[in-house]
Write an enzyme that holds these catalytic residues in place. Structure first.
Site: not given
Length: 301
Positions: A37-41
């Site tokens: 998962l991307d950091p912002g997700v």
């Protein structure tokens, strides 16, 4: 310790950081996650511990579900709010719901995506985001994905900033780039756009209400109650046909032996074999030899 922890990844953390923290909490190195998962997700990030790391690939095969927001009016280098703004176009009038629904419908089903430059896809042994950070653009491999549901939750027009926010729910196959999907939606509506928010609601068969935070895991370790939250590795294989084998068959399986359809009394193409209440192996049918052969061994003891 063996099992699967459906972790809730908080926004701002990398998936690798979650694994690193869990290695410290659980005092084991044998940990892996299924699907970055991307950091912002934020959202569901299944974590495999111990022997359960053998089923990471099978957890990743399952579909995903997300809920998020598209902000229409500008584009960035990363297709989300973390990148530099590269394009802007005011939304002079509110985009009608009918147009949004039509555009969403056109992006439902089997579609072709081109991964964003800011992604971990490798080209010539190098990750795309490494090219992007160096200011380079390379040809990216197209991929086929399936969007089984692309649902409009709400649409809100910002008259002051001349932008529009669209909240959505999406169910999709593995490998789908939601950033790219929503940016493509904005383009179909005639505007640049970015993914402004995203939460993964489902992954690996786990839903948000099943998840534990890192603090929850730490508390469970401290109170010696973690075992009750660990899912067995066969949870990742629950969609496969299951068969309990006898001692004679188990002796063959232990040695990686092939099994005949008559021995298993089945015609399934793939089947999970269990013995003594434990998942032991995944076998598949080889049409050339007309025998079942091992795809993956999970335990030989």
């Amino acid at each position: 310790m063996d099992g699967i922890i459906p972790l809730y990844k908080e926004r701002g953390m990398t998936s690798f950081a979650c694994v690193s923290r869990l290695r410290q909490i659980l005092k084991t190195k044998k940990i892996g996650h299924s699907g970055t998962l991307d950091p912002g997700v934020a959202g569901v990030l299944p974590i495999c511990v111990g022997n359960a790391t053998k089923v990471v690939d099978y957890l990743m095969q399952s579909g995903k579900q997300y809920q998020g927001e598209l902000l229409i009016g500008f584009a960035t280098t990363t297709q989300d709010l973390d990148g530099d703004k590269i394009e802007e176009k005011v939304v002079a009038d509110e985009i009608p719901t009918s147009e949004i629904l039509s555009a969403m419908n056109s992006l439902t089903g089997t579609i072709i995506q081109i991964p964003p430059m800011y992604s971990a896809v490798k080209v010539n042994g190098k990750k795309l985001y490494e090219y992007a950070r160096a200011g380079e653009t390379v040809e990216r491999p197209k991929r086929q994905v399936t969007i089984s549901k692309f649902e409009l939750l709400s649409s809100k027009y910002d008259k002051k900033n001349k932008q529009q926010r669209i909240r959505f729910n999406v169910e999709c196959s593995k490998g789908t780039y939601i950033r790219t999907l929503v940016v493509d939606l904005a383009r179909k509506l005639g505007y640049p756009g970015v993914m402004s928010l995203l939460t993964r609601l489902k992954s690996g068969g786990f839903t948000l209400d099943q998840t534990l935070s890192l603090d929850d895991v730490r508390d469970a370790v401290a109170t010696q109650t973690l075992q009750q939250y660990l899912y067995p590795l066969d949870y990742a294989l629950k969609d496969y046909p299951q068969l309990t084998i006898q001692v004679a068959q188990w002796k063959k399986v232990q040695n990686g032996g092939w099994l005949s359809p008559s021995e298993l009394n089945t015609s399934e193409k793939e089947i999970v074999l269990s013995f003594d209440g434990q998942v032991k192996a995944l076998y598949h049918f080889d049409p050339k030899n007309k025998m079942y052969k091992p795809t993956k061994m999970f335990a030989v003891n």
